[in-house]
Design an enzyme around this catalytic site. Structure first.
Site, PDB file in Angstrom:
ATOM      1  N   ASP A  44     -13.439  -8.830   1.502  1.00 37.65           N
ATOM      2  CA  ASP A  44     -13.283  -7.395   1.261  1.00 37.65           C
ATOM      3  C   ASP A  44     -14.588  -6.706   1.625  1.00 37.65           C
ATOM      4  O   ASP A  44     -15.622  -6.952   1.010  1.00 37.65           O
ATOM      5  CB  ASP A  44     -12.932  -7.140  -0.203  1.00 37.65           C
TER       6      ASP A  44
ATOM      7  N   ARG B 102     -15.010  -3.354   1.666  1.00 39.93           N
ATOM      8  CA  ARG B 102     -15.032  -1.976   1.188  1.00 39.93           C
ATOM      9  C   ARG B 102     -16.198  -1.690   0.246  1.00 39.93           C
ATOM     10  O   ARG B 102     -16.662  -2.572  -0.469  1.00 39.93           O
ATOM     11  CB  ARG B 102     -13.719  -1.657   0.466  1.00 39.93           C
TER      12      ARG B 102
ATOM     13  N   CYS C 299       0.808  -1.231   0.000  1.00 40.18           N
ATOM     14  CA  CYS C 299       0.000   0.000   0.000  1.00 40.18           C
ATOM     15  C   CYS C 299       0.834   1.272   0.000  1.00 40.18           C
ATOM     16  O   CYS C 299       0.574   2.199  -0.780  1.00 40.18           O
ATOM     17  CB  CYS C 299      -0.954   0.001   1.191  1.00 40.18           C
TER      18      CYS C 299
END
EC number: 3.5.4.25
Length: 219
Positions: free
Chosen positions: A129, A131, A70
């Site tokens: 995930d 998100r 990241c």
């Protein structure tokens, strides 16, 4: 939940150049996201905007963790936008793929004991995930952007943008930061999440400053 709103902006000088930082907020939950904007991003219909959707990662972005890619992706994206002289980075504040910082640390603990990043999320009761990228499409819309050249390895970001009416005219790969601590993590994202991750393990062993002691013996 009400729709996110544009609420504040200011100049933000960085090591990569001068950006405008634009703040966005949901009026009911006060959940915040930001975008860094460089140059004239108008007329994206004729001149698609170089863009990055970067999900928050305190450990990688600020603490320079090598467990993920990241931080490397953040600095590379900002550098590429700066070199282009025009672009947007949305800082998508959904830490730990949406499970939050403390739960990410719990997931790291499970990974220390042999689980991969997906198995750890599932063991904690979360999806692989969590998100929601739809808010990023809303932010592009509030910035007046309809066409982007997206810096990403994640097909879910592309699919969500297209379904929300943001035209992704080009995907620009962002394969950076591979090292001995995150190779397994990147493999998992490629194999289990469909990320477009390109490995060149021999090259990364030779180039990575963290891997010099682990260069495989050639027969």
């Amino acid at each position: 939940m009400s729709k996110i709103q544009r609420v504040a902006e200011a100049n933000l000088p960085t090591e990569f150049g001068l950006f405008r930082i634009v703040g966005f907020e949901f009026p009911d939950t006060k959940k915040e996201h930001v975008a860094l904007v460089m140059g004239d991003i108008s007329n994206s219909e004729e001149n698609p905007v170089l863009a990055r959707i970067h999900s928050e990662c305190l450990t990688g972005d600020a603490l320079h963790s090598l467990k993920c890619d990241c931080g490397f992706q953040l600095s590379t994206a900002l550098r590429q936008i700066s070199e282009a002289g025009r672009g947007v980075l949305i800082y998508h504040r959904e830490e730990g793929r949406g499970i939050g910082l403390i739960n990410k640390i719990r997931a790291y603990s499970l990974q220390d004991n042999g689980m991969d990043t997906i198995e750890a999320n599932l063991a904690l009761g979360f999806a692989a995930d969590e998100r929601n990228f739809k808010v990023c499409a809303d932010i592009f819309e509030l910035l007046g952007i309809c066409k982007v050249r997206l810096l990403t390895n994640n097909p879910a970001k592309i699919d969500t943008m297209k379904k929300a009416g943001i035209n992704v005219v080009e995907r620009i790969p962002l394969n950076v930061g591979e090292n001995r601590y995150n190779t397994g993590y990147l493999d998992t994202k490629a194999k289990k999440m469909g990320h477009y991750i390109v490995h060149d393990n021999e090259k990364h062993y030779l180039d990575c400053p963290y891997c010099q002691s682990e260069i495989p013996n050639k027969k």
